[in-house]
Design an enzyme around this catalytic site. Sequence first.
Site, mmCIF file in Angstrom:
data_model
loop_
_atom_site.group_PDB
_atom_site.id
_atom_site.type_symbol
_atom_site.label_atom_id
_atom_site.label_comp_id
_atom_site.label_asym_id
_atom_site.label_seq_id
_atom_site.Cartn_x
_atom_site.Cartn_y
_atom_site.Cartn_z
ATOM 1 N N PRO A 3 41.864 42.464 41.138
ATOM 2 C CA PRO A 3 40.698 42.083 41.941
ATOM 3 C C PRO A 3 40.811 40.644 42.465
ATOM 4 C CG PRO A 3 40.028 42.895 39.766
ATOM 5 C CD PRO A 3 41.513 42.801 39.753
ATOM 6 N N GLU A 58 41.562 44.143 30.191
ATOM 7 C CA GLU A 58 40.892 42.959 30.755
ATOM 8 C C GLU A 58 41.773 42.207 31.737
ATOM 9 O OE1 GLU A 58 37.647 41.822 30.656
ATOM 10 O OE2 GLU A 58 37.633 43.911 29.991
ATOM 11 N N ARG A 104 51.668 56.467 55.340
ATOM 12 C CA ARG A 104 51.319 57.200 56.561
ATOM 13 C C ARG A 104 51.741 56.459 57.829
ATOM 14 N NH1 ARG A 104 46.790 55.857 58.931
ATOM 15 N NH2 ARG A 104 46.138 57.887 59.676
ATOM 16 N N ASP A 164 43.722 55.511 65.138
ATOM 17 C CA ASP A 164 43.018 55.278 63.879
ATOM 18 C C ASP A 164 41.962 54.198 64.014
ATOM 19 O OD1 ASP A 164 44.441 56.980 62.330
ATOM 20 O OD2 ASP A 164 45.824 55.462 61.557
HETATM 21 N N1 ADE Z 1 42.166 46.389 39.457
HETATM 22 C C1 ADE Z 1 40.877 46.517 39.109
HETATM 23 N N2 ADE Z 1 40.067 46.396 40.159
HETATM 24 C C2 ADE Z 1 40.879 46.204 41.251
HETATM 25 C C3 ADE Z 1 40.646 46.004 42.630
HETATM 26 N N3 ADE Z 1 39.415 45.974 43.141
HETATM 27 N N4 ADE Z 1 41.706 45.836 43.440
HETATM 28 C C4 ADE Z 1 42.958 45.856 42.931
HETATM 29 N N5 ADE Z 1 43.244 46.018 41.635
HETATM 30 C C5 ADE Z 1 42.209 46.198 40.792
#
Ligand code: ADE
Length: 256
Positions: free
Chosen positions: A92, A119, A157, A172
């Site tokens: 994230p 985590e 793709r 697209d």
């Molecule tokens: N791992 C957990 N959440 C994620 C996300 N939003 N993007 C990429 N990897 C992740």
Amino acid sequence: MRIDILTLFPQMFEVPFGFGIFKRAIDNGLVSLNLHNIRDYTHDKHHTADDYPYGGGAGMVLKPEPIFEAVEAIKAGVKDEEAELPIILLTPQGRPFSQRIAGELSRNRHLVFICGHYEGVDERVQEHLATDEISIGDYVLTGGEVPAMVVIDAVLRLLPGVLGSEDSLLEDSHASGLLEYPQYTRPEDYRGWKVPEVLLSGNHARIAKWRREQIIRRTQERRPELLNKANLGFEDEQMVERLTTKRSQVNKDRES
Ligand code: ADE
């Protein structure tokens, strides 16, 4: 293209890449997908891939050794010119994924994905192993597997020969930085909801103009920030102007 995926759950990838377009691409040799179980690179009898965080705190952290060793084993099996092999950690905290990044990644012959879990992943993986970190959005999933599937789907793709028709790529949503126009198929009248007359007219110039207007209208209504970034031609700019004037008139009428 060759893709290597490091994960604690290799079976998760069997369904999305075991059917349809991607199965055909793999069977035809356009894509090779190699799954590596991170646990196979551990050395203790319990195959421990995670451990408690230093400093305390909730959850477990993926250990660096099996991840480094898995990537080193992959690198040992490839030629020197792939020394700059992209090693992508899904997290994230990565750069936000987009169609532009999918295009960028699709120009490589080989990609390696590391799926984090629990985590997080020991920071030394980010610092000394990964060459790229990608997030698929501002929300937290339980692991990097689904994000890896999303990224790989968007990349594959784009490869020549993977989709039946390359033309569809040009149309697209996001390919041009804007959203796509609405699509209809038979029946012409479904429950009284009719297909726009222009699409039945056979007049290609009118259809093209209508579609362009829909693209602009939709993008302006739903994702106005994309319009500001897009490279619009003179006619598009005029259309934006017209739609904006119309909209502000409607709002004024509503207020009065
Ligand atoms: N791992 C957990 N959440 C994620 C996300 N939003 N993007 C990429 N990897 C992740």
